[in-house]
Design an enzyme around this catalytic site. Sequence first.
Site, PDB file in Angstrom:
ATOM      1  N   LYS A  42       0.844  -1.208   0.000  1.00 61.35           N
ATOM      2  CA  LYS A  42       0.000   0.000   0.000  1.00 61.35           C
ATOM      3  C   LYS A  42       0.879   1.258   0.000  1.00 61.35           C
ATOM      4  O   LYS A  42       2.066   1.186   0.323  1.00 61.35           O
ATOM      5  CB  LYS A  42      -0.922  -0.011   1.229  1.00 61.35           C
ATOM      6  CG  LYS A  42      -0.200  -0.068   2.569  1.00 61.35           C
ATOM      7  CD  LYS A  42      -1.168  -0.307   3.730  1.00 61.35           C
ATOM      8  CE  LYS A  42      -0.429  -0.408   5.054  1.00 61.35           C
ATOM      9  NZ  LYS A  42      -1.311  -0.830   6.158  1.00 61.35           N
ATOM     10  N   ARG A  58     -11.371  -1.184  15.057  1.00 62.12           N
ATOM     11  CA  ARG A  58     -11.298  -0.289  13.914  1.00 62.12           C
ATOM     12  C   ARG A  58     -12.235  -0.833  12.848  1.00 62.12           C
ATOM     13  O   ARG A  58     -13.231  -0.236  12.512  1.00 62.12           O
ATOM     14  CB  ARG A  58      -9.844  -0.203  13.414  1.00 62.12           C
ATOM     15  CG  ARG A  58      -9.617   0.798  12.321  1.00 62.12           C
ATOM     16  CD  ARG A  58      -8.148   0.911  11.934  1.00 62.12           C
ATOM     17  NE  ARG A  58      -7.585  -0.322  11.397  1.00 62.12           N
ATOM     18  CZ  ARG A  58      -6.355  -0.414  10.911  1.00 62.12           C
ATOM     19  NH1 ARG A  58      -5.547   0.637  10.920  1.00 62.12           N
ATOM     20  NH2 ARG A  58      -5.901  -1.562  10.426  1.00 62.12           N
ATOM     21  N   TYR A  63      14.539  30.441   6.924  1.00 62.87           N
ATOM     22  CA  TYR A  63      13.306  31.007   7.471  1.00 62.87           C
ATOM     23  C   TYR A  63      13.391  31.166   8.981  1.00 62.87           C
ATOM     24  O   TYR A  63      13.910  30.277   9.675  1.00 62.87           O
ATOM     25  CB  TYR A  63      12.133  30.064   7.182  1.00 62.87           C
ATOM     26  CG  TYR A  63      11.617  30.097   5.761  1.00 62.87           C
ATOM     27  CD1 TYR A  63      11.183  31.277   5.180  1.00 62.87           C
ATOM     28  CD2 TYR A  63      11.526  28.920   5.028  1.00 62.87           C
ATOM     29  CE1 TYR A  63      10.675  31.280   3.883  1.00 62.87           C
ATOM     30  CE2 TYR A  63      11.023  28.916   3.742  1.00 62.87           C
ATOM     31  CZ  TYR A  63      10.595  30.106   3.167  1.00 62.87           C
ATOM     32  OH  TYR A  63      10.094  30.099   1.902  1.00 62.87           O
TER      33      TYR A  63
HETATM   34  C1  LIG Z   1      -0.507  -1.853   6.833  1.00 63.46           C
HETATM   35  C2  LIG Z   1      -1.035  -3.145   7.285  1.00 63.46           C
HETATM   36  C3  LIG Z   1      -0.175  -4.243   7.456  1.00 63.46           C
HETATM   37  C4  LIG Z   1       1.331  -4.135   7.337  1.00 63.46           C
HETATM   38  O1  LIG Z   1       1.834  -3.630   8.548  1.00 63.46           O
HETATM   39  P1  LIG Z   1       3.405  -3.572   8.841  1.00 63.46           P
HETATM   40  O2  LIG Z   1       3.461  -3.224  10.289  1.00 63.46           O
HETATM   41  O3  LIG Z   1       3.968  -2.512   7.978  1.00 63.46           O
HETATM   42  O4  LIG Z   1       3.975  -4.905   8.544  1.00 63.46           O
HETATM   43  C5  LIG Z   1      -0.739  -5.460   7.774  1.00 63.46           C
HETATM   44  N1  LIG Z   1      -2.073  -5.591   7.949  1.00 63.46           N
HETATM   45  C6  LIG Z   1      -2.928  -4.551   7.830  1.00 63.46           C
HETATM   46  C7  LIG Z   1      -4.371  -4.785   8.050  1.00 63.46           C
HETATM   47  C8  LIG Z   1      -2.437  -3.292   7.517  1.00 63.46           C
HETATM   48  O5  LIG Z   1      -3.290  -2.268   7.416  1.00 63.46           O
END
Ligand SMILES: *Cc1c(COP(=O)(O)O)cnc(C)c1O
Length: 378
Positions: A42, A136, A269
């Site tokens: 993702k 969630r 800045y």
């Molecule tokens: C993002 C996500 C993962 C991966 O998590 P990591 O800690 O980066 O390995 C796994 N499962 C779900 C449901 C997620 O949203």
Amino acid sequence: MGNTEWKTDRTWIEVNIRHLRHNVQELTKAMPPHCKLMAVVKTGAYGHGAAEISSHLNQMGVTAFAAAVIEEGIQLRESGIRGEILILGHTDARRVPQLVRYDLIQTVIDLDYARELNRQGQPLNVHIKIDTGMHRMGIPAEDVSGVREVFAMEHLHVCGMYTHLCCADSRKADDISFTKKQTASFYSLADALKKSGITLPKLHIQSSYGLLNYPELSCDYVRAGIALYGVLSSAQDETKLKLDLQPVLSLKSRIVLIRLVKKGSSIGYGRSFTASRDSRIAILPAGYGDGYPRSLSGRKADVSIRKHRVPVIGRICMDQLAVDITDVPDAAVGDTAVLIGTKEEGATAPETAGEAGSISNELLSRMGARLPIVVTYE
Ligand SMILES: *Cc1c(COP(=O)(O)O)cnc(C)c1O
């Protein structure tokens, strides 16, 4: 100039495919033999470039992927990615035809949503999300009849069922016992379903820390994100398994300008930094618009130039930042600066993220909106 040279004339992300392969092997070795790696790609594979990373993973034999949103899944398919692609988040039910057309697996985030998906009347592959305490998404683990209802839906084909752990990264006793309650309630739901005659689909629980701290769990997939990219979320995290993970991403830039400033001059800045000596300052064309957090300003952030760690000074701008190279007299315009890399190269993602008050996951996933990605195999 050739294509790749242009890519490295300003600021770029380098992804090391040898490290990626190494991490896949390390993770796979740590998993039970029948368990498959589901690569979580993702948010542009946490800033590493989803299509590029996923196609290399495909070549390495990885055939299960997870994306957060349908666009990411479609993009993977359009880049020719083969295997299963699970959408972890919500997709508007009106997009079921697209889910089907692109052969994507949709997560069922609750019972009403499952009914809505089913009403679309198209054969859809789904994984059911079970809420075991994160609160969630998911059907509550206690709601056996609700889960059974999903299995019975005419148009949904349930090929997986999973839950998500909310404190698997913690080694505190009460977090460990909470995690054990989560896994126990997931398995007891699975038992109840089995007893009622349902053939169990693929089951999964662990993300990266789930594997690193609870390697004994026996599942069909591990959904690995951050560990696949070779880093932990936080530098100080202790894990039960200590895998040899190698950072896949480096953030690099080039000195475009060197300035001499007199003692007492302020830089940038807000005049937040004042030179305490006559100084040589290098300007790097990288800023928070590239994912290098502004909140690192005035902290201990440093970058590596000619193997020297030199401090970032003044406020980080959207497109630029300044470093003090007074102590590296041979530093020159055109030199590479490593902003984030391996331990040997410079500051790591967990260190940098920690300094900015965040975790590697956020730092990496925000990176790369406009940066070219350069692949290396060394
Ligand atoms: C993002 C996500 C993962 C991966 O998590 P990591 O800690 O980066 O390995 C796994 N499962 C779900 C449901 C997620 O949203």
